[in-house]
Scaffold this motif. Structure first.
Motif, PDB file in Angstrom:
ATOM      1  N   THR A 153       0.827  -1.215   0.000  1.00 41.73           N
ATOM      2  CA  THR A 153       0.000   0.000   0.000  1.00 41.73           C
ATOM      3  C   THR A 153       0.857   1.260   0.000  1.00 41.73           C
ATOM      4  O   THR A 153       0.383   2.327  -0.380  1.00 41.73           O
ATOM      5  CB  THR A 153      -0.944   0.022   1.212  1.00 41.73           C
ATOM      6  N   HIS A 154       2.104   1.141   0.418  1.00 40.56           N
ATOM      7  CA  HIS A 154       3.017   2.290   0.381  1.00 40.56           C
ATOM      8  C   HIS A 154       3.642   2.462  -0.997  1.00 40.56           C
ATOM      9  O   HIS A 154       3.731   3.575  -1.518  1.00 40.56           O
ATOM     10  CB  HIS A 154       4.129   2.123   1.417  1.00 40.56           C
ATOM     11  N   TRP A 155       4.074   1.345  -1.602  1.00 43.31           N
ATOM     12  CA  TRP A 155       4.814   1.418  -2.855  1.00 43.31           C
ATOM     13  C   TRP A 155       3.917   1.410  -4.086  1.00 43.31           C
ATOM     14  O   TRP A 155       4.324   1.894  -5.151  1.00 43.31           O
ATOM     15  CB  TRP A 155       5.803   0.251  -2.939  1.00 43.31           C
ATOM     16  N   HIS A 156       2.705   0.867  -3.967  1.00 38.26           N
ATOM     17  CA  HIS A 156       1.806   0.792  -5.130  1.00 38.26           C
ATOM     18  C   HIS A 156       0.381   1.203  -4.744  1.00 38.26           C
ATOM     19  O   HIS A 156      -0.570   0.442  -4.952  1.00 38.26           O
ATOM     20  CB  HIS A 156       1.786  -0.621  -5.705  1.00 38.26           C
ATOM     21  N   PRO A 157       0.206   2.379  -4.178  1.00 33.64           N
ATOM     22  CA  PRO A 157      -1.151   2.771  -3.747  1.00 33.64           C
ATOM     23  C   PRO A 157      -2.118   2.896  -4.925  1.00 33.64           C
ATOM     24  O   PRO A 157      -1.832   3.568  -5.914  1.00 33.64           O
ATOM     25  CB  PRO A 157      -0.909   4.131  -3.077  1.00 33.64           C
ATOM     26  N   GLY A 158      -3.236   2.175  -4.825  1.00 37.58           N
ATOM     27  CA  GLY A 158      -4.282   2.282  -5.839  1.00 37.58           C
ATOM     28  C   GLY A 158      -3.918   1.743  -7.205  1.00 37.58           C
ATOM     29  O   GLY A 158      -4.624   2.017  -8.177  1.00 37.58           O
TER      30      GLY A 158
END
Length: 315
Positions: A153-158
């Motif tokens: 969720t930090h490196w590839h949000p959404g």
């Protein structure tokens, strides 16, 4: 390695986080290229000619000599084919594609067109990787362990593409570890076990447990997980008959046996600076560089996979 007399005009396809954080700053620092155009549906770079699609960029900026493809891997093959057909040298972000077959085809196309194709593995250019490789070159490896855990969720949000076929799930970061492993080991390994945890609402794994075998009974295990909160873990420990080496922080720190981790000698040169220096040199030398060893291990992991359903992923 020969360096060109003047910067080459380069276009970037895909102006997303990786292009803004890494590619564009490195292009400006290394001197081998000048950013002349971009192709992106929703973004651009101030002062640089912008197009909405690669074919528009190739038609509207025919002076380009090279193209860097920073898009998700699912659309990269057609783009690479178009750029090669237009006579451009091509840099591929990692992973170089979604299947081995399509990348092999790109190699053949680039060779026929007389252009450079460079499949990048940025983690191989971390500051301490070469030190580890040279140290292991003179030793007998007995076993090792990779721990590569981070927060998706930090490196590839959404970003939904990473959960779709070809997105590779946790292997998107995990392939970085495999690129280092295949660079530093003095021999090739092959996969013997693969367990993949796949969320019930996704098609790609969120975690993976792998085991590799090498000559002389050497065993390497790997633990990839995309659910780690807080500090992230990117460690590779290799044991030999003459001591242990540990790469940490993605290859930017190194320790031998129980000594304190220390940085490499060239911390001010980033991984992507080294990538663009190499791309420039490959073009000047008239060569390509497409090492598919890390990608083959990922393909094998899916072929041998023991699939374990796990809790749905909720961002």
């Amino acid at each position: 390695m020969i360096q060109p007399d003047k910067p080459l005009r380069l276009g970037i396809a895909g102006v997303g986080k990786i292009a803004r954080d890494e590619h564009i700053p490195s292009i400006g620092r290394t001197g081998g290229f000048v950013l002349s155009a971009t192709a992106s549906r929703n973004a651009g770079v101030d002062g640089v000619a912008g197009f909405r699609a690669l074919d528009e960029m190739l038609a509207g900026a025919p002076e380009l000599e090279a193209v860097a493809l920073c898009t998700p891997p699912q659309v990269r093959y057609d783009m690479a084919c178009a750029a090669i057909a237009a006579g451009k040298h091509v840099l591929l972000e990692k992973p170089p594609g979604v299947t081995l077959s399509e990348v092999h085809d790109l190699v053949d196309r680039a060779q026929a067109a007389g252009v450079t194709l460079y499949a990048t593995w940025h983690s191989r250019h971390a500051a301490c990787v070469e030190t580890a490789r040279l140290w292991l070159e003179q030793r007998t490896v007995t076993d090792g362990h990779i721990t590569w855990r981070e927060d998706v969720t930090h490196w590839h949000p959404g970003q939904d593409w990473i959960w779709e076929p070809g997105g590779m799930g946790v292997f998107d970061p995990g392939i970085n570890a495999l690129s280092i492993l295949t660079e530093i080991l003095p021999f090739a390994v092959h996969l013997v076990r693969s367990t993949l945890e796949v969320p019930e609402n996704r098609s790609q794994p969120i975690a993976a447990s792998l085991a590799f075998a090498g000559p002389g009974g050497a065993e390497i295990e790997a633990d990839f997980d995309w659910r780690q909160k807080g500090p992230q873990t990117w460690d590779i420990r290799i044991e030999t008959t003459d001591g242990t080496v540990t790469l940490s922080q993605g290859g930017s720190r190194i320790a031998f046996d129980d000594s304190a981790p220390k940085p490499g000698s060239d911390q001010h040169v980033t991984e992507y600076d080294r990538i663009y220096r190499r791309f420039s040199g490959l073009i000047a030398d008239g060569r390509s560089d497409v090492d598919l060893a890390p990608f083959r291990h990922v393909a094998d992991a899916f072929m041998l996979a023991d699939i374990k359903p796990t809790a749905p992923f909720v961002e």
